[in-house]
Design a protein around this motif. Structure first.
Motif, short mmCIF file in Angstrom:
data_model
loop_
_atom_site.label_atom_id
_atom_site.label_comp_id
_atom_site.label_asym_id
_atom_site.label_seq_id
_atom_site.Cartn_x
_atom_site.Cartn_y
_atom_site.Cartn_z
N GLN A 1 -3.96 2.68 5.18
CA GLN A 1 -3.25 3.82 5.76
C GLN A 1 -4.01 5.12 5.50
OE1 GLN A 1 -0.41 3.94 7.71
NE2 GLN A 1 -0.98 6.10 7.89
N GLU B 1 -0.33 -2.35 10.07
CA GLU B 1 0.07 -3.74 10.33
C GLU B 1 -0.64 -4.31 11.54
OE1 GLU B 1 1.66 -5.50 8.24
OE2 GLU B 1 2.02 -3.78 6.93
N SER B 2 -0.80 -3.52 12.59
CA SER B 2 -1.47 -4.05 13.79
C SER B 2 -2.95 -4.33 13.52
CB SER B 2 -1.31 -3.08 14.96
OG SER B 2 -1.98 -1.85 14.70
N ARG C 1 -2.66 -2.23 1.91
CA ARG C 1 -1.96 -1.52 2.98
C ARG C 1 -1.97 0.00 2.75
NH1 ARG C 1 0.19 -6.59 2.97
NH2 ARG C 1 0.81 -7.41 5.03
N ASP D 1 -4.63 1.73 16.12
CA ASP D 1 -3.82 0.82 15.32
C ASP D 1 -3.08 1.56 14.22
OD1 ASP D 1 -4.84 -2.03 16.22
OD2 ASP D 1 -6.62 -0.78 15.95
N ASP D 2 -1.96 0.98 13.82
CA ASP D 2 -1.39 1.30 12.53
C ASP D 2 -1.85 0.22 11.55
OD1 ASP D 2 0.11 -0.94 13.11
OD2 ASP D 2 1.95 0.18 13.53
N LEU E 1 -4.28 -5.14 10.53
CA LEU E 1 -4.33 -6.34 9.71
C LEU E 1 -4.01 -7.58 10.54
CD1 LEU E 1 -2.63 -5.12 6.41
CD2 LEU E 1 -5.05 -5.64 6.76
N ARG E 2 -3.10 -7.42 11.50
CA ARG E 2 -2.75 -8.56 12.36
C ARG E 2 -3.96 -8.99 13.19
NH1 ARG E 2 0.82 -6.22 15.25
NH2 ARG E 2 2.37 -6.30 13.59
N GLN F 1 -0.35 -4.98 -1.32
CA GLN F 1 0.30 -3.68 -1.19
C GLN F 1 -0.70 -2.55 -1.34
OE1 GLN F 1 3.59 -3.10 -3.85
NE2 GLN F 1 4.05 -1.05 -3.11
#
Length: 306
Positions: A165, A283-284, A161, A280-281, A286-287, A158
């Motif tokens: 950001q 999540e994208s 993330r 990217d955001d 990290l993906r 967490q």
């Protein structure tokens, strides 16, 4: 904790001595008024105010440690109490008409005391601001502590993330590249299987320290999950991130970790992947790095258990 008397003995003893001396001076130079000549409204007003002020003084001293702020407030409030005490004595004891010194005893301590109280409140305000700032930091650290990994001194998933950001927003404002590096320990499950979970936990703690020592000052290392670590690298392009990822991979390969029980060295190896942020955001991005590490693990040569 020291008692009230031990902390503020001088203040209360000084006030008691001054009040007694004032009474003795009035008795020595004046005469007690007849009961009928006493103005009880003034006695109640002045005496009640002085008594309330004295109660405030006691309450303040019970809640304050000794120090500059406490001394200013205590001495100032004691002066005000003494002034009201002398006003009350004037209602019970009549002095000669030509006596002027009593006016000084009644009025002079009041402005001096209020001035000292004002200075005390000013410094109390500054003190409280400093305490509030410190408490705010401690509260922030407590909230942030909940985002940290319980095993290693690193941010957890967490926290990662949230940090990514913020890093994305900062990179966009500064028009600078941002890259992520993922590092995954190969065959880590074999360490837990052969040597036990306690050994595996200790290994992860030592790895966290090793990786931090091999990072730049601006890089932030987090533990995503299990034996997977993510490094956030601001102002770093993908080519430079790949070089840094290879350095981390080499550091793990050269890590001379020895088990706690038998002291044997574990031959470690890690898979790494790097990706630079584009549009990217969190999540994208990290993906993409997770897909990269999965590809790297498939391509890694197989070896026996550690």
């Amino acid at each position: 904790m020291k008692s009230l008397l031990k902390l503020h003995t001088l203040t209360f003893v000084g006030l008691a001595v001054a009040a007694n001396l004032g009474l003795q001076v009035y008795l020595a130079f004046g005469e007690v008024k007849p009961w009928a000549q006493i103005n009880w409204m003034d006695v109640i007003g002045e005496g009640g105010s002085g008594l309330i002020w004295l109660v405030w003084l006691v309450m303040l001293m019970r809640s304050r440690p000794a120090g500059r702020v406490s001394r200013l407030l205590a001495v100032g409030m004691a002066c005000v109490c003494f002034s009201w005490w002398m006003d009350v004595l004037d209602e019970f004891i009549r002095l000669a008409p030509d006596a002027v010194w009593d006016n000084w005893l009644e009025t002079a301590p009041m402005p001096v005391g209020l001035l000292l109280v004002t200075f005390g409140i000013y410094h109390l305000h500054k003190e409280q601001q400093a305490i509030n700032a410190q408490m705010s930091k401690r509260e922030g650290l407590f909230r942030e502590h909940l985002l940290f990994d319980k095993l290693t001194p690193l941010g957890g998933a967490q926290y990662l993330r949230q940090h990514v950001q913020l890093a994305l927003e900062q990179a966009e404002r500064a028009q600078q590249p941002l890259s992520l590096v993922v590092l995954d320990i190969d065959d880590f499950s074999a360490v837990n299987l052969v040597h036990g979970e306690a050994e595996g936990d200790h290994l992860l703690q030592m790895l966290a320290q090793l990786l931090v020592l091999n990072l730049r000052q601006q890089d932030v290392l987090c533990r995503l999950a299990g034996d997977r670590f993510v490094v956030v690298m601001p102002n770093t392009g993908e080519t430079q991130a790949r070089w840094l990822a290879q350095e981390l991979q080499q550091a793990v390969a050269g890590f001379a970790y020895k088990t706690l029980r038998h002291g044997e060295r574990l031959q470690l190896r890690a898979s790494v992947a790097a990706a630079m942020a584009y549009d990217d955001d969190v999540e994208s991005l990290l993906r993409r790095v997770n897909l990269g590490i999965a590809k790297a693990r498939r391509q890694a040569p197989q070896r026996g258990a550690a």
